[in-house]
Design a protein around this motif. Structure first.
Motif, mmCIF file in Angstrom:
data_model
loop_
_atom_site.group_PDB
_atom_site.id
_atom_site.type_symbol
_atom_site.label_atom_id
_atom_site.label_comp_id
_atom_site.label_asym_id
_atom_site.label_seq_id
_atom_site.Cartn_x
_atom_site.Cartn_y
_atom_site.Cartn_z
ATOM 1 N N GLY A 1 0.821 -1.198 0.000
ATOM 2 C CA GLY A 1 0.000 0.000 0.000
ATOM 3 C C GLY A 1 0.856 1.248 0.000
ATOM 4 O O GLY A 1 2.083 1.187 -0.132
ATOM 5 N N GLU A 2 0.208 2.396 0.133
ATOM 6 C CA GLU A 2 0.899 3.679 0.055
ATOM 7 C C GLU A 2 0.329 4.635 1.101
ATOM 8 O O GLU A 2 -0.864 4.585 1.418
ATOM 9 N N VAL A 3 1.189 5.504 1.617
ATOM 10 C CA VAL A 3 0.770 6.495 2.603
ATOM 11 C C VAL A 3 0.019 7.617 1.889
ATOM 12 O O VAL A 3 0.561 8.259 0.981
ATOM 13 N N LEU A 4 -1.216 7.855 2.322
ATOM 14 C CA LEU A 4 -2.025 8.921 1.742
ATOM 15 C C LEU A 4 -2.129 10.136 2.649
ATOM 16 O O LEU A 4 -2.086 11.267 2.191
ATOM 17 N N ARG A 5 -2.306 9.893 3.935
ATOM 18 C CA ARG A 5 -2.490 10.983 4.893
ATOM 19 C C ARG A 5 -1.765 10.663 6.196
ATOM 20 O O ARG A 5 -1.580 9.490 6.535
ATOM 21 N N ILE A 6 -1.374 11.709 6.902
ATOM 22 C CA ILE A 6 -0.793 11.581 8.240
ATOM 23 C C ILE A 6 -1.571 12.532 9.150
ATOM 24 O O ILE A 6 -1.612 13.736 8.902
ATOM 25 N N ARG A 7 -2.175 11.967 10.190
ATOM 26 C CA ARG A 7 -3.002 12.764 11.081
ATOM 27 C C ARG A 7 -2.720 12.369 12.527
ATOM 28 O O ARG A 7 -2.926 11.202 12.913
ATOM 29 N N ASP A 8 -2.228 13.327 13.302
ATOM 30 C CA ASP A 8 -1.862 13.066 14.695
ATOM 31 C C ASP A 8 -0.865 11.896 14.737
ATOM 32 O O ASP A 8 0.198 11.987 14.145
ATOM 33 N N ASP A 9 -1.239 10.806 15.366
ATOM 34 C CA ASP A 9 -0.341 9.651 15.455
ATOM 35 C C ASP A 9 -0.745 8.543 14.495
ATOM 36 O O ASP A 9 -0.280 7.406 14.617
ATOM 37 N N LEU A 10 -1.596 8.870 13.541
ATOM 38 C CA LEU A 10 -2.105 7.856 12.627
ATOM 39 C C LEU A 10 -1.656 8.131 11.193
ATOM 40 O O LEU A 10 -1.521 9.285 10.783
ATOM 41 N N VAL A 11 -1.453 7.040 10.453
ATOM 42 C CA VAL A 11 -1.100 7.102 9.037
ATOM 43 C C VAL A 11 -2.190 6.390 8.242
ATOM 44 O O VAL A 11 -2.578 5.262 8.587
ATOM 45 N N ALA A 12 -2.695 7.047 7.198
ATOM 46 C CA ALA A 12 -3.710 6.441 6.334
ATOM 47 C C ALA A 12 -3.021 5.694 5.200
ATOM 48 O O ALA A 12 -2.251 6.277 4.439
#
Length: 454
Positions: A58-69
């Motif tokens: 997969g691929e990283v789409l978003r980074i929010r707080d301590d989470l990676v989408a």
């Protein structure tokens, strides 16, 4: 052999014995949220989800707080909370001269069953184009093997051309003819969203052994993830840049940019971008323009990338977003018409709607005069088509229209002619057609044909 060893050494040097690992926190539709990687992952990095039964990329789409989408390459079936996810880093490609004659996927993996070694230098998928002020001008006219391109719609070295067509009009057939006929050192083809059987048919029957001897085919079939389909034309461009930097003239063919834009739309919406341009996100314009700008003339001792981008236009709508964006950044556009295809003339190019921005520099004064005469005759015929079909025109009322009517059968046949002897001979044939039409008598009984442009 030396290049294979250098590639192997580079691959070993880039191996990471230690990778950052996180855990699946939740699954939201097509997006997997991973905790523990926010400090180590970057947007666009590749991820690998490790399950008891296998792995999922997969691929990283978003980074929010301590989470990676994470957007997975496949359906997220079997993914559970707590599964491990490792960061693989930014995706790169290491083209090699041994890739000529091969069929690969968007990540540089072989699709033809044989092993494939990497080159010594890894390249990013999103490379910057050469500096605008340092690039050379467009080069000389190329022989294409087709009379219409050798004369009326010339393609020159380093030019970027759009091929606009609806489905079933002969777009893929025309691309195949250009792949076989255009004079180039290397041909790189990006097949985006094609049916699986068409890839083998294109390689075996269309290109054949002779065509594949100078070609690299990058394929992402319709069943592949939007990430892979979006990356396919970028991977092909990266390979083209590898050969361009060696001084080669590369012919780049992408079929199609519409499917590239559709794949980007899926990824962008999953990343939280809202659709704006008839369902397309605003970033689609930048993606298309950036890809197009990577092609073109090189600088210094580098070669050139002559690019042909195909666009699927539903209902011949040339104002739909993808067609409109691409048409504005290219050096010419070729429009194919369904009515021409239905009456059996291939390539079904509407000459009056097509433009090569390499003119007038690509032709000498006498050739430009011939091109202007042909376009004037075609324009006169197209403007009078309704009147002709209604039987309201009499011979002798307009000398230009009389000539256009006389020249139509020969010109229509010429637009479908091959051009094995190059542009010079094709122009001589066109000049002969015009001379005959000026002296030929008007037919006693005229069968009014469909317009040349349609």
């Amino acid at each position: 052999m030396d290049e294979d060893i250098a590639g192997l050494r580079a691959r070993i040097a880039q191996m990471q014995p230690v990778k950052a690992v996180g855990r699946v926190q939740s699954v939201d539709g097509t997006t997997i949220w991973v905790s523990g990687l926010a400090e180590d992952a970057c947007i666009g990095d590749r991820l690998r989800l490790i399950q008891p039964g296998g792995e999922l990329g997969g691929e990283v789409l978003r980074i929010r707080d301590d989470l990676v989408a994470m957007l997975p390459d496949e359906v997220a079936e079997g993914v559970s909370k707590g599964d491990r996810v490792a960061v693989l880093g930014a995706p790169t490609l290491a083209p090699c001269d041994s890739w000529i004659g091969r069929v690969i996927d968007a990540y540089g993996r072989p699709l033809d069953g044989a092993p494939l070694g990497p080159g010594p230098r890894r390249r990013p998928f999103r490379a910057s184009p050469p500096p605008a002020a340092a690039r050379r001008r467009l080069g000389g006219r190329l022989s294409t093997g087709l009379a219409i391109f050798d004369t009326l719609l010339p393609i020159v070295q380093g030019q970027r051309v759009g091929l606009f067509a609806g489905s079933g009009v002969g777009k893929s057939r025309l691309l195949a003819q250009l792949a076989q006929g255009v004079k180039a050192d290397i041909v790189v083809l990006a097949l985006v969203g094609e049916r699986g059987r068409e890839v083998l048919d294109f390689v075996s029957n269309v290109l054949g052994p002779e065509g594949m001897a100078r070609s690299v085919v990058v394929a992402a079939t319709s069943d592949r993830s939007p990430l892979e389909r979006r990356r396919c034309p970028m991977a092909a461009m990266t390979i083209a840049e590898h050969f361009r930097d060696q001084g080669a003239h590369v012919l780049y063919l992408a079929d199609s940019i519409t499917r590239f834009a559709e794949a980007h739309r899926e990824v962008a919406i999953a990343a939280g971008e809202l659709p704006a341009l008839r369902g397309h996100p605003p970033s689609v314009a930048h993606q298309i323009m950036r890809l197009a700008e990577r092609a073109g003339p090189g600088m210094g001792d580098a070669g050139d990338i002559t690019a042909i981008f195909s666009v699927l236009v539903a209902g011949s709508d040339m104002d739909e977003p993808v067609a409109d964006i691409l048409r504005g950044v290219l050096d010419g556009h070729v429009v194919m018409d369904r009515q021409i295809a239905e009456r059996g003339r291939f390539p079904a190019i509407d000459l009056l709607k097509s433009v090569s921005r390499s003119l007038p520099e690509a032709a000498n004064p006498s050739e430009n005069d011939i091109i202007q005469q042909v376009r004037a005759l075609l324009g006169a015929y197209a403007r009078s088509e309704t009147m002709l079909r209604a039987g309201l025109y009499k011979d002798g009322e307009d000398p230009v229209l009389d000539q256009a009517i006389r020249v139509w059968p020969d010109l229509d046949a010429f637009l479908a002619e091959p051009s094995p002897d190059g542009p010079e001979m094709a122009f001589q044939m066109l000049q002969l057609i015009l001379r005959r039409s000026m002296s030929a008598p008007a037919p006693a009984r005229r069968q009014v044909p469909a317009a040349i442009g349609k």
